[in-house]
Design an enzyme around this catalytic site. Structure first.
Site, PDB file in Angstrom:
ATOM      1  N   ALA A  22       0.030   6.532   4.951  1.00  0.00           N
ATOM      2  CA  ALA A  22       0.680   5.508   6.098  1.00  0.00           C
ATOM      3  C   ALA A  22       1.782   4.656   5.421  1.00  0.00           C
ATOM      4  O   ALA A  22       2.902   4.360   5.908  1.00  0.00           O
ATOM      5  CB  ALA A  22      -0.123   4.483   6.598  1.00  0.00           C
ATOM      6  N   GLY A  23       1.746   3.798   4.307  1.00  0.00           N
ATOM      7  CA  GLY A  23       2.630   3.230   3.567  1.00  0.00           C
ATOM      8  C   GLY A  23       3.860   3.809   3.251  1.00  0.00           C
ATOM      9  O   GLY A  23       5.035   3.430   3.446  1.00  0.00           O
ATOM     10  N   HIS A  67     -19.471   9.173   6.341  1.00  0.00           N
ATOM     11  CA  HIS A  67     -19.319  10.695   6.138  1.00  0.00           C
ATOM     12  C   HIS A  67     -20.724  11.163   5.986  1.00  0.00           C
ATOM     13  O   HIS A  67     -21.593  10.925   5.251  1.00  0.00           O
ATOM     14  CB  HIS A  67     -18.493  11.141   5.125  1.00  0.00           C
ATOM     15  N   ASP A  76      -8.869  -5.695  -0.087  1.00  0.00           N
ATOM     16  CA  ASP A  76      -7.917  -6.901  -0.508  1.00  0.00           C
ATOM     17  C   ASP A  76      -6.810  -7.393   0.760  1.00  0.00           C
ATOM     18  O   ASP A  76      -6.897  -8.552   0.955  1.00  0.00           O
ATOM     19  CB  ASP A  76      -7.159  -6.426  -1.399  1.00  0.00           C
ATOM     20  N   GLY A 136       0.917  -1.139   0.162  1.00  0.00           N
ATOM     21  CA  GLY A 136       0.047  -0.023   0.051  1.00  0.00           C
ATOM     22  C   GLY A 136       1.023   1.337  -0.161  1.00  0.00           C
ATOM     23  O   GLY A 136       1.745   1.203   0.591  1.00  0.00           O
ATOM     24  N   ALA A 137       0.691   2.363  -0.929  1.00  0.00           N
ATOM     25  CA  ALA A 137       1.388   3.490  -0.911  1.00  0.00           C
ATOM     26  C   ALA A 137       0.715   4.861  -0.611  1.00  0.00           C
ATOM     27  O   ALA A 137       0.854   5.611  -1.324  1.00  0.00           O
ATOM     28  CB  ALA A 137       1.965   3.660  -2.347  1.00  0.00           C
ATOM     29  N   GLY A 138      -0.142   4.565   0.279  1.00  0.00           N
ATOM     30  CA  GLY A 138      -0.953   5.828   0.631  1.00  0.00           C
ATOM     31  C   GLY A 138      -0.004   6.772   1.601  1.00  0.00           C
ATOM     32  O   GLY A 138       1.172   6.273   1.785  1.00  0.00           O
ATOM     33  N   ARG A 158     -19.467  12.839  13.384  1.00  0.00           N
ATOM     34  CA  ARG A 158     -19.828  12.399  12.165  1.00  0.00           C
ATOM     35  C   ARG A 158     -21.026  11.360  12.356  1.00  0.00           C
ATOM     36  O   ARG A 158     -22.095  11.426  11.971  1.00  0.00           O
ATOM     37  CB  ARG A 158     -18.987  12.032  11.296  1.00  0.00           C
TER      38      ARG A 158
END
Length: 335
Positions: free
Chosen positions: A32-33, A247, A226, A28-30, A291
């Site tokens: 955090a990653g 949301h 996934d 994962g490359a968001g 929310r």
């Protein structure tokens, strides 16, 4: 390369697949990653990031409104902690909340030093605006593209540090035996031909949420859970899976998000009778209640027959009272 022999009484199959060795694999490359991979690389570890998208297409880039942090002298970390715990209906892990809130100012400065350009107030300080569930304006933002600004910054700095990124590689499974994870199995989704085992001393899953399991949501089409499914298939524990945040302000039918900033600037929620109905659910906070409170209030109005639109399955958000000058000023600021 290595070879696997699967022998049966009537057939023999040989499989060949390359093995790549790393100290750590990040899936994962968001935000955090990218951040985890960058810090691992800076500590001298050999790390690779596997992502089924290009990093700048990660869903972290969709965040608009801001990040809460106690920066003002009028605010406090303890108050931020209280708001967070209260907003969770006292279900949050309070040790985790304490860590998050106490590290929030430091994290904002960390991102700023890396090059993230936050919006500023008249004094030149990082601008902060009200957000739902908060008793003080503490949402730090970068115009209307906070997530994209931070995603670009972390990706650039991780790349600069020498992190290896393999985009459009889909992680299909973990290498798991005797209670130990020693890597992942992945394939290249561009050609479906390249396959590999990525062996590592540590594996980090930063694959995001799974809101695409719901018919209407604000998530990217890639948020299908996934990574979570891989963990579940191996019988490994997943915590708090029932805590899915809804949301309040997604467009009817599509879920496309209207930023919380619209309510933060003073937008009203109205039902079919023109009533500002939040006064009955959260008279003190109104539209800036947590929310989950706002979401439940909206669905209750719809269930009781006060919804709007062709299907009567929505409510209105009204910004007209803010005035043309303020709306245009905010629009110019967000260009």
């Amino acid at each position: 390369m290595f070879s696997i022999e699967l022998t049966k009484s009537y057939e023999r199959v040989e499989l060949s697949i390359p093995i790549y060795k790393y100290d750590a694999v990040v899936v994962g490359a968001g935000l955090a990653g990218n951040a985890a991979a960058m810090e691992l690389k800076k500590s001298g570890k050999n790390v690779v990031v596997l992502t089924k998208l290009h990093p700048l297409r990660s869903h972290s880039g969709a965040a608009q409104g801001g990040i809460n942090a106690s920066l003002s002298e009028k605010d406090s970390i303890e108050l931020h902690m209280f708001d967070t715990i209260k907003g969770s209906d006292y279900l949050a892990d309070q040790d985790a909340v304490e860590l998050m809130c106490s590290k929030a100012p430091e994290t904002i400065r960390w991102a700023e030093r890396m090059g993230a350009v936050f919006s500023r107030n008249e004094k030149g300080e990082i601008a902060q605006r009200p957000f739902g569930g908060q008793s003080h304006p503490r949402a730090c933002y970068a115009k209307d593209r906070t997530g994209l600004t931070l995603l670009q910054t972390t990706f650039e700095q991780a790349h600069r540090a020498g992190v290896e990124f393999l985009d459009e590689w889909y992680v299909a499974d973990i290498v798991y035996k005797d209670g130990k994870v020693s890597g992942v199995v992945a394939f290249n989704i561009r050609n479906l031909e390249e396959k590999a085992i990525f062996q590592a001393k540590a594996v980090l899953f930063a694959t995001g949420g799974y809101a695409r399991a719901f018919k209407i949501n604000s998530n990217a089409h890639s948020n299908t859970g996934d990574g979570l499914s891989i963990v579940a298939r191996h019988g490994l524990p997943l915590e708090d899976m029932e805590f899915v945040q809804f949301h309040p302000s997604g467009l009817s039918g599509s879920g496309i998000l209207i930023s919380e900033a619209a309510r933060g600037e003073g937008g009203y929620l109205l039902n079919s009778e023109g009533e500002r109905f939040m006064k009955r659910y959260a008279p003190e906070k109104m539209e800036l209640a947590p929310r989950d409170v706002v979401s439940r209030a909206i669905i209750n109005e719809i269930r009781e027959g006060r919804g709007v639109g062709p299907r009567k399955d929505a409510v209105y958000i009204d910004l007209t009272h803010l005035g043309e000058q303020k709306i245009e000023r905010r629009e110019e600021t967000n260009q």
